[in-house]
Scaffold this motif. Structure first.
Motif, mmCIF file in Angstrom:
data_model
loop_
_atom_site.group_PDB
_atom_site.id
_atom_site.type_symbol
_atom_site.label_atom_id
_atom_site.label_comp_id
_atom_site.label_asym_id
_atom_site.label_seq_id
_atom_site.Cartn_x
_atom_site.Cartn_y
_atom_site.Cartn_z
ATOM 1 N N LYS A 66 3.724 5.728 -5.728
ATOM 2 C CA LYS A 66 3.562 5.748 -7.178
ATOM 3 C C LYS A 66 2.386 6.621 -7.594
ATOM 4 C CE LYS A 66 5.579 1.193 -7.998
ATOM 5 N NZ LYS A 66 5.324 -0.192 -8.482
ATOM 6 N N THR A 67 1.315 6.562 -6.804
ATOM 7 C CA THR A 67 0.120 7.351 -7.127
ATOM 8 C C THR A 67 0.399 8.847 -7.010
ATOM 9 O OG1 THR A 67 -1.220 5.541 -6.266
ATOM 10 C CG2 THR A 67 -2.317 7.649 -6.581
ATOM 11 N N GLN A 68 1.143 9.243 -5.945
ATOM 12 C CA GLN A 68 1.473 10.661 -5.794
ATOM 13 C C GLN A 68 2.330 11.168 -6.959
ATOM 14 O OE1 GLN A 68 3.284 10.983 -1.959
ATOM 15 N NE2 GLN A 68 1.311 10.869 -0.837
ATOM 16 N N HIS A 69 3.329 10.358 -7.347
ATOM 17 C CA HIS A 69 4.169 10.751 -8.481
ATOM 18 C C HIS A 69 3.334 10.866 -9.758
ATOM 19 C CE1 HIS A 69 7.710 11.123 -10.983
ATOM 20 N NE2 HIS A 69 7.296 10.086 -11.731
ATOM 21 N N HIS A 70 2.450 9.898 -9.950
ATOM 22 C CA HIS A 70 1.598 9.927 -11.131
ATOM 23 C C HIS A 70 0.678 11.151 -11.113
ATOM 24 C CE1 HIS A 70 -0.520 8.300 -14.558
ATOM 25 N NE2 HIS A 70 -1.680 8.412 -13.901
ATOM 26 N N LEU A 71 0.178 11.523 -9.922
ATOM 27 C CA LEU A 71 -0.689 12.695 -9.814
ATOM 28 C C LEU A 71 0.061 13.973 -10.172
ATOM 29 C CD1 LEU A 71 -2.724 11.913 -6.553
ATOM 30 C CD2 LEU A 71 -3.620 12.092 -8.867
ATOM 31 N N ILE A 85 2.304 1.694 -3.462
ATOM 32 C CA ILE A 85 1.253 2.152 -4.383
ATOM 33 C C ILE A 85 0.940 3.624 -4.150
ATOM 34 C CG2 ILE A 85 -1.215 1.877 -4.943
ATOM 35 C CD1 ILE A 85 -0.805 -1.133 -4.347
ATOM 36 N N LEU A 86 0.948 4.043 -2.855
ATOM 37 C CA LEU A 86 0.674 5.447 -2.529
ATOM 38 C C LEU A 86 1.757 6.371 -3.115
ATOM 39 C CD1 LEU A 86 -1.144 7.419 -0.989
ATOM 40 C CD2 LEU A 86 0.281 7.035 1.035
ATOM 41 N N ASN A 101 0.826 -1.205 0.000
ATOM 42 C CA ASN A 101 0.000 0.000 0.000
ATOM 43 C C ASN A 101 0.864 1.260 0.000
ATOM 44 O OD1 ASN A 101 -2.177 1.682 0.096
ATOM 45 N ND2 ASN A 101 -2.678 1.266 2.243
ATOM 46 N N THR A 157 0.477 14.025 -13.873
ATOM 47 C CA THR A 157 -0.838 14.272 -14.481
ATOM 48 C C THR A 157 -1.244 15.728 -14.318
ATOM 49 O OG1 THR A 157 -1.434 11.998 -13.911
ATOM 50 C CG2 THR A 157 -3.229 13.465 -14.527
#
Length: 437
Positions: free
Chosen positions: A268-273, A265-266, A262, A276
């Motif tokens: 990776k999600t922040q970097h992706h945000l 994933i968090l 988790n 984006t």
């Protein structure tokens, strides 16, 4: 006088004898010391009476050599109904000196009395009357209420302690004869009331103690079964607890692994945000620039739409004019058809007049033949009439020819009008369709 049933009388006599035998045995045992052996006469008479009671109404069994009656069959059935009777049945079968089924039955009665369970065994037997019907007739004592009464009386024998030697005793050849002299009353043998009260109190106390002992035994057995079930359930619970602990350890490991996953994933999600967000800002700037061009295109398209709507409105008005012209042409065609019908009616009237003239001519011709003098005078009239007839015929032909020409011209004009209107309508529809596209 009503004739009594002999089997009912036999059952009543056996019941009375059983009552006397059991009562005499209990009273004599209390006075004698309540510990009896095989040579005690009231005890021997009791076994004889019980043997007669069990033999009453017994069905005859066909053996290899002859027919016989034996009470060992129903007594042997007790071990199937009462599991504790298996020990007695096995002991009776293992006795070396017994050769006949009757001897085995006598030994079984003596062992049941020593165990103080004769009443229990026979009670289980009389309850299963469907099984007893294989050994007894329907009117037998064991099949009727007298059997239940005797079983209830046998409960009182639990106060007696019997010490019987069955192994060396000859039970096969004994003769069961009831001695009625033992049950005749004697005034000298009647005890005092105090002694009877003491005996009754002692019997009640012993019955109470034995009944309490039975209840305690049943309670202990139920507690043993309950303890066994609790031990089994405890072992199952321990196993389930160990399994649950193992499952908890596995779940904790899975939880730790999921938490680490988790966290990754968090991140990776922040970097992706963030990536984006930068892309969205760029796209937003591009959208703002492209929106101005879209607004100009929208205004131009709106202007063209207004022009096309106006052109469509004009075409629709022109189409309405063409439709009204078509209705007028149809009305003109109807009027021409009406005029043609009227001229046809006129031609029919002229034909009728021609027929009348012909008829007059024929009549005049006939009169001319009749009267030669009148013929000369009327030749001129006939000539004139013939001229007139020729004129009328020519006129009719001219009228018919003119009607045909007029009808042809009218149809040609109407077809030309319809064709022109159709071509114009198709042209207008094509223009409307092109404008809508």
């Amino acid at each position: 006088m009503a004739v009594k049933d002999p089997t009912a009388v036999e059952r009543a006599n056996l019941l009375n004898m059983a009552k006397l035998s059991i009562k005499g045995l209990i009273e004599s045992a209390l006075s004698f010391g309540r510990t009896l052996d095989s040579d005690y006469p009231p005890l021997q008479q009791f076994f004889v009476v019980m043997e007669h009671c069990l033999k009453h109404g017994l069905k005859v069994r066909k053996s290899f050599l002859s027919y016989n009656k034996t009470i060992w069959g129903p007594l042997e059935l007790v071990e199937k109904l009462y599991p504790e009777a298996e020990e007695i049945a096995a002991s009776v079968r293992d006795l070396p000196g017994l050769k006949t089924p009757l001897g085995r039955a006598r030994a079984w009665l003596r062992l049941a009395l020593m165990q103080k369970k004769m009443a229990d065994y026979l009670r289980c037997l009389i309850i299963q009357r469907d099984l007893l019907s294989e050994f007894y007739e329907y009117h037998a004592l064991m099949m009727e209420e007298e059997g239940a009464v005797i079983v209830g009386l046998l409960v009182g024998l639990n106060v007696i302690d019997a010490n019987l030697c069955v192994k060396g005793e000859d039970l096969d050849s004994q003769v069961g004869v009831i001695d009625f002299s033992m049950y005749l009353k004697n005034e000298d043998d009647i005890g005092s009331k105090e002694r009877n009260v003491q005996i009754a109190a002692i019997l009640d106390q012993k019955n109470y103690v034995e009944e309490l002992n039975r209840q305690l035994n049943s309670t202990v057995s139920s507690l043993h079964t309950r303890v066994d079930s609790l031990e089994k359930s405890n072992t199952k619970l321990i196993e389930e607890l160990a399994i649950a602990k193992n499952n908890i350890i596995k779940l904790q490991e899975e939880n730790h692994q999921l938490r680490s996953e988790n966290t990754l994933i968090l991140m990776k999600t922040q970097h992706h945000l963030e990536v984006t967000k930068v892309d969205v800002e760029a796209e937003l700037q591009t959208y703002r620039h492209s929106r101005q061009g879209l607004d100009e295109m929208y205004n131009e398209a709106r202007r063209q739409l207004r022009e096309e709507s106006q052109l469509r409105q004009d075409i629709e008005n022109e189409l309405m004019v063409q439709v009204s012209m078509k209705h007028e042409i149809e009305l003109a065609m109807k009027l021409l058809e009406k005029d043609i019908h009227e001229k046809q009616d006129t031609l029919i009237g002229l034909r009728q007049q021609l027929d009348e003239v012909k008829a007059i001519n024929i009549e005049m011709y006939q009169k001319l033949q009749v009267s030669e003098d009148a013929m000369k005078e009327k030749n001129e009239i006939i000539g004139r009439l013939e001229d007139k007839t020729n004129q009328i015929t020519a006129t009719m032909k001219q009228l018919e020819q003119s009607d045909k020409d007029l009808l042809t011209q009218t149809r040609t004009i109407a077809m030309s009008f319809v064709k022109c209107a159709s071509n114009e309508a198709q042209h207008q529809y094509k223009l409307v369709k092109d404008i809508s596209f």
